[in-house]
Design a protein around this motif. Sequence first.
Motif, short mmCIF file in Angstrom:
data_model
loop_
_atom_site.label_atom_id
_atom_site.label_comp_id
_atom_site.label_asym_id
_atom_site.label_seq_id
_atom_site.Cartn_x
_atom_site.Cartn_y
_atom_site.Cartn_z
N ASP A 28 0.84 -1.21 0.00
CA ASP A 28 0.00 0.00 0.00
C ASP A 28 0.87 1.25 0.00
OD1 ASP A 28 -2.26 -1.55 0.03
OD2 ASP A 28 -2.60 -1.38 2.19
N ALA A 29 1.92 1.24 0.81
CA ALA A 29 2.80 2.42 0.91
C ALA A 29 3.54 2.65 -0.41
CB ALA A 29 3.78 2.24 2.06
N ILE A 30 3.98 1.57 -1.02
CA ILE A 30 4.71 1.69 -2.30
C ILE A 30 3.79 2.27 -3.37
CG2 ILE A 30 5.86 0.37 -4.15
CD1 ILE A 30 6.61 -1.70 -1.86
N LYS A 31 2.55 1.75 -3.39
CA LYS A 31 1.59 2.26 -4.39
C LYS A 31 1.28 3.73 -4.16
CE LYS A 31 -0.82 -1.96 -5.76
NZ LYS A 31 -1.97 -2.84 -5.42
N ALA A 32 1.11 4.10 -2.89
CA ALA A 32 0.79 5.51 -2.58
C ALA A 32 1.96 6.42 -2.97
CB ALA A 32 0.48 5.64 -1.09
N ARG A 33 3.17 5.93 -2.79
CA ARG A 33 4.37 6.70 -3.11
C ARG A 33 4.60 6.78 -4.62
NH1 ARG A 33 8.44 3.13 -1.72
NH2 ARG A 33 7.90 3.25 0.46
N GLY A 34 4.18 5.74 -5.33
CA GLY A 34 4.33 5.73 -6.79
C GLY A 34 5.71 5.31 -7.27
N ALA A 35 6.53 4.75 -6.38
CA ALA A 35 7.86 4.28 -6.79
C ALA A 35 8.34 3.23 -5.79
CB ALA A 35 8.85 5.44 -6.82
N VAL A 36 9.22 2.35 -6.28
CA VAL A 36 9.83 1.34 -5.41
C VAL A 36 11.16 1.89 -4.91
CG1 VAL A 36 10.71 -1.03 -5.30
CG2 VAL A 36 8.84 -0.47 -6.86
N ASN A 37 11.39 1.85 -3.61
CA ASN A 37 12.70 2.21 -3.07
C ASN A 37 13.56 0.95 -3.05
OD1 ASN A 37 11.81 4.80 -2.68
ND2 ASN A 37 11.35 4.53 -0.50
N CYS A 38 14.56 0.96 -3.91
CA CYS A 38 15.35 -0.25 -4.10
C CYS A 38 16.78 -0.01 -3.61
CB CYS A 38 15.35 -0.64 -5.58
SG CYS A 38 15.86 -2.33 -5.85
N GLY A 39 17.18 -0.75 -2.58
CA GLY A 39 18.55 -0.67 -2.09
C GLY A 39 19.48 -1.42 -3.04
N VAL A 40 20.58 -0.76 -3.39
CA VAL A 40 21.59 -1.39 -4.27
C VAL A 40 22.96 -1.19 -3.62
CG1 VAL A 40 20.30 -1.21 -6.44
CG2 VAL A 40 21.68 0.74 -5.66
N GLY A 41 24.02 -1.65 -4.27
CA GLY A 41 25.37 -1.41 -3.77
C GLY A 41 25.84 0.00 -4.10
N ILE A 42 27.08 0.26 -3.78
CA ILE A 42 27.66 1.59 -4.01
C ILE A 42 28.01 1.75 -5.50
CG2 ILE A 42 29.57 3.15 -3.37
CD1 ILE A 42 27.74 2.44 -1.00
N GLY A 43 28.48 0.66 -6.10
CA GLY A 43 28.82 0.73 -7.51
C GLY A 43 29.68 -0.43 -7.94
N THR A 44 29.09 -1.36 -8.66
CA THR A 44 29.80 -2.53 -9.16
C THR A 44 29.35 -2.76 -10.59
OG1 THR A 44 30.01 -3.50 -6.96
CG2 THR A 44 30.17 -5.01 -8.82
N ALA A 45 30.30 -2.69 -11.52
CA ALA A 45 29.98 -2.84 -12.94
C ALA A 45 29.21 -4.13 -13.17
CB ALA A 45 31.28 -2.85 -13.76
N GLY A 46 28.20 -4.05 -14.04
CA GLY A 46 27.44 -5.23 -14.41
C GLY A 46 26.26 -5.51 -13.51
N PHE A 47 26.34 -5.11 -12.25
CA PHE A 47 25.24 -5.38 -11.31
C PHE A 47 24.49 -4.10 -10.94
CE2 PHE A 47 27.78 -9.18 -10.76
CZ PHE A 47 26.80 -10.16 -10.76
N MET A 48 25.25 -3.07 -10.58
CA MET A 48 24.63 -1.83 -10.08
C MET A 48 25.65 -0.70 -10.21
SD MET A 48 25.22 -3.22 -6.27
CE MET A 48 24.53 -4.79 -6.54
#
Length: 343
Positions: A28-48
């Motif tokens: 419900d909170a994600i829908k109300a916000r209109g976006a997914v908060n996605c945790g990723v790494g700091i920076g690794t080629a190919g993944f994130m």
Amino acid sequence: MRNTIVAMAAGLAAIAASGTAMAGKDLDAIKARGAVNCGVGIGTAGFMLADSQGKWRGLSVDVCRAVAAALFGDAEKVKYVPLTSQQRFTAVQSGEVDMVMGNATYTLTRDTALGLDFTGIFYYDGQSFLVPKKLGVKSAKELNGATICVAPGTTTELNLADYFRANKMTFKPVVIEKVDEIRAAFFAGRCDVYTTDASALAATRAANVPPPRTFDDFLILPEIISKEPLGPVVRHGDNQFADIVRWALYAMIEAEEYGINTKNVDDMLKSDNPAIKRILGVTPGMGKALGVDEKWVYTIIKQVGNYGESFDRNLGPESPLKIDRGLNKLWTQGGLQYAPPIR
Ligand SMILES: N[C@@H](CCC(=O)N[C@@H](CS)C(=O)NCC(=O)O)C(=O)O
């Protein structure tokens, strides 16, 4: 009390009658916000990795994008939150992020005691060691007494201790939280060895070696000392959001199996194959069951691509990493990637 029970019974009956999943408070909170908060790494080629325009790319990023495509019909509706290995699980527990695509290894304690749920395995990995060739080492068994750079709060740290103990060797850990600082320490010679998931070592070797040294000055040792099944992580407790994350990844894998890709997905809408018709929502039902639009898989494939397309673009032949599909081939090609049927 009695009224509450009656109301609950009525609610459950309504859910059963509608045949759709129950929305939880996270969804419900994600829908109300209109976006997914996605945790990723700091920076690794190919993944994130965020490019010069700040656009995040990679296989892990594509799973966040697939979830947004399923939920909102728009793979861009993601807010990326870079997290270190130490921060990633607290961030999902506290609600700072809805999910983590931080190359997290699926383990029993993380799936239970941490109050988290793993919803699948997007990459079958294993731990290895990166060394400068001038160290003159060809096998992990020759690392007795080495200084080893490692990130805290990882399975890496635990496996390292197990491996050296089991092989009656000693090592000196250099524990550094931020991946860019680990790489800097390793390339500056503050440690002899850098250990993490083999895929991240391949990324470091392909994308982070500071000139004048090159890719060829470094070696990934042949030993894979652990199983690192990397999965998406959500908070325990909102089953419908967990289902959407689980099936967004499965949809990418299932589409590859059925030969549905970004280029042909519009033509595939005209397919006579009943499985393809169900997957793409031409025959309705799957979207309703998951609580998303019937075109959810169509949108994922149109905007993100199937699993093989994402792998090839980010990690495989079309990328600087050139990682072999290996265990991540589809089960039909001798690999382990196997999606339960969308039906
Ligand atoms: N798979 C292992 C290690 C994964 C991990 O934390 N790796 C970090 C440190 S190398 C990482 O991939 N970070 C990527 C990044 O920050 O870009 C785990 O789940 O503990």
